[in-house]
Design a protein around this motif. Sequence first.
Motif, mmCIF file in Angstrom:
data_model
loop_
_atom_site.group_PDB
_atom_site.id
_atom_site.type_symbol
_atom_site.label_atom_id
_atom_site.label_comp_id
_atom_site.label_asym_id
_atom_site.label_seq_id
_atom_site.Cartn_x
_atom_site.Cartn_y
_atom_site.Cartn_z
ATOM 1 N N ILE A 116 -59.998 -15.235 35.565
ATOM 2 C CA ILE A 116 -61.281 -15.948 35.606
ATOM 3 C C ILE A 116 -61.811 -16.215 34.206
ATOM 4 O O ILE A 116 -62.238 -17.324 33.886
ATOM 5 N N ILE A 117 -61.784 -15.208 33.352
ATOM 6 C CA ILE A 117 -62.426 -15.359 32.044
ATOM 7 C C ILE A 117 -61.438 -15.420 30.895
ATOM 8 O O ILE A 117 -61.613 -16.192 29.953
ATOM 9 N N GLY A 118 -60.388 -14.610 30.927
ATOM 10 C CA GLY A 118 -59.428 -14.599 29.834
ATOM 11 C C GLY A 118 -60.037 -14.077 28.539
ATOM 12 O O GLY A 118 -61.076 -13.417 28.539
ATOM 13 N N PHE A 119 -59.390 -14.380 27.435
ATOM 14 C CA PHE A 119 -59.866 -13.921 26.125
ATOM 15 C C PHE A 119 -60.815 -14.966 25.560
ATOM 16 O O PHE A 119 -60.398 -16.004 25.086
ATOM 17 N N ASP A 120 -62.095 -14.665 25.597
ATOM 18 C CA ASP A 120 -63.118 -15.564 25.075
ATOM 19 C C ASP A 120 -63.883 -14.810 23.994
ATOM 20 O O ASP A 120 -64.660 -13.898 24.291
ATOM 21 N N SER A 121 -63.664 -15.188 22.749
ATOM 22 C CA SER A 121 -64.256 -14.442 21.635
ATOM 23 C C SER A 121 -65.778 -14.516 21.609
ATOM 24 O O SER A 121 -66.429 -13.683 20.972
#
Length: 362
Positions: A116-121
Amino acid sequence: MKVGILTLHNTTNYGATLQAYALWHYLNGLGINVEVIDYRPRKVIEAYRRHLFELKRRKPILRNAILWTKMKWFVNKHLKLSLRTVYDQELMKQFIDDYDVVICGSDEIWNIYSPIIGFDSAFFLDFIDKTKTKKSSYAASFGFTSSLKQDDLQSISKFLPEFSYISVRDSNSKKIVSEIYDGPISKVLDPTFLIQEHYHSLIKPINLTRRYILIYSNRLNNHHSKIISYLAKKLDLYVISVGVSRFKIANKTIIDADPIEWLNLFKNADFIFTEFYHGTIFSIIFKKQFWVLPHKDKQTKINDLLIDLKLEKRILNIENLVPQESAEELESLLEQVNYSLVFPNLNQRLEQSTQFLSNVLQ
């Protein structure tokens, strides 16, 4: 002082929506100028739309569209959002000078392996200048992620040392952060616990003609279905399912409840069966008799909460139990939660959680 909250608020997930509301409401109640940064990652929007409107799963499209509308209504009515809405991570720099403090959390904003979100800095506050704005997390979680790949560990290690305060909501997340961050790491309660008394004023009275068992789950195996049916028959209880999944054992399925209606269903249930973290939390808040249906992707955070509150026996590990109409089996399923033992421990953790926020806001 102006405070920004960065979390997952634009969803059709009841837990995500209510945790965002709870943290905002708690801080607002302290007289703080606080708003939720209206960041709506396109990846998250598309993930929830696919979940609701995927035709091959034969979901009722109209009711899901109503649910989407109701969740947006709740957020717009009950939260203060930033004036700007941002859909792309690279545009988050627009908020660089807007706040004295930015708090990321709660929920699985750091679950970088989530589809859903993954790696989002952005959820590690990379767009905030630490020399101008204090960075903090509140009850952030890595979810089911138990370890990080070396490249991801190195990437995150650039962000967390810039935080003035870090808190997480589970032991697994604390372990992961401790590999990166040398400062103190607090384990705090999910923000939905911060405003327990407020829910009673938020909920509107409803007329109920029958007592009921509430199911809040995406799946039931045969054994769980038999147990619920057995209890419903024995105790003359209606069965209501809330959420997008339909079960044959349910007398009624409510797909399009808004968050207030959802809370109402929990508050008025006789029994609750849930696989979800926030389903477990609101069962506890409303002092309900409940059973947790085990699911591998959710057990890390649920087990952690239940162990902390000495409620681990509420996990329904009955894969080999097929109910025979015996008094002994029924008695085990009717075992009451002794909330007089739960709440002293919960209140102590609540005090620690509010103290953490007080420190952040100093």
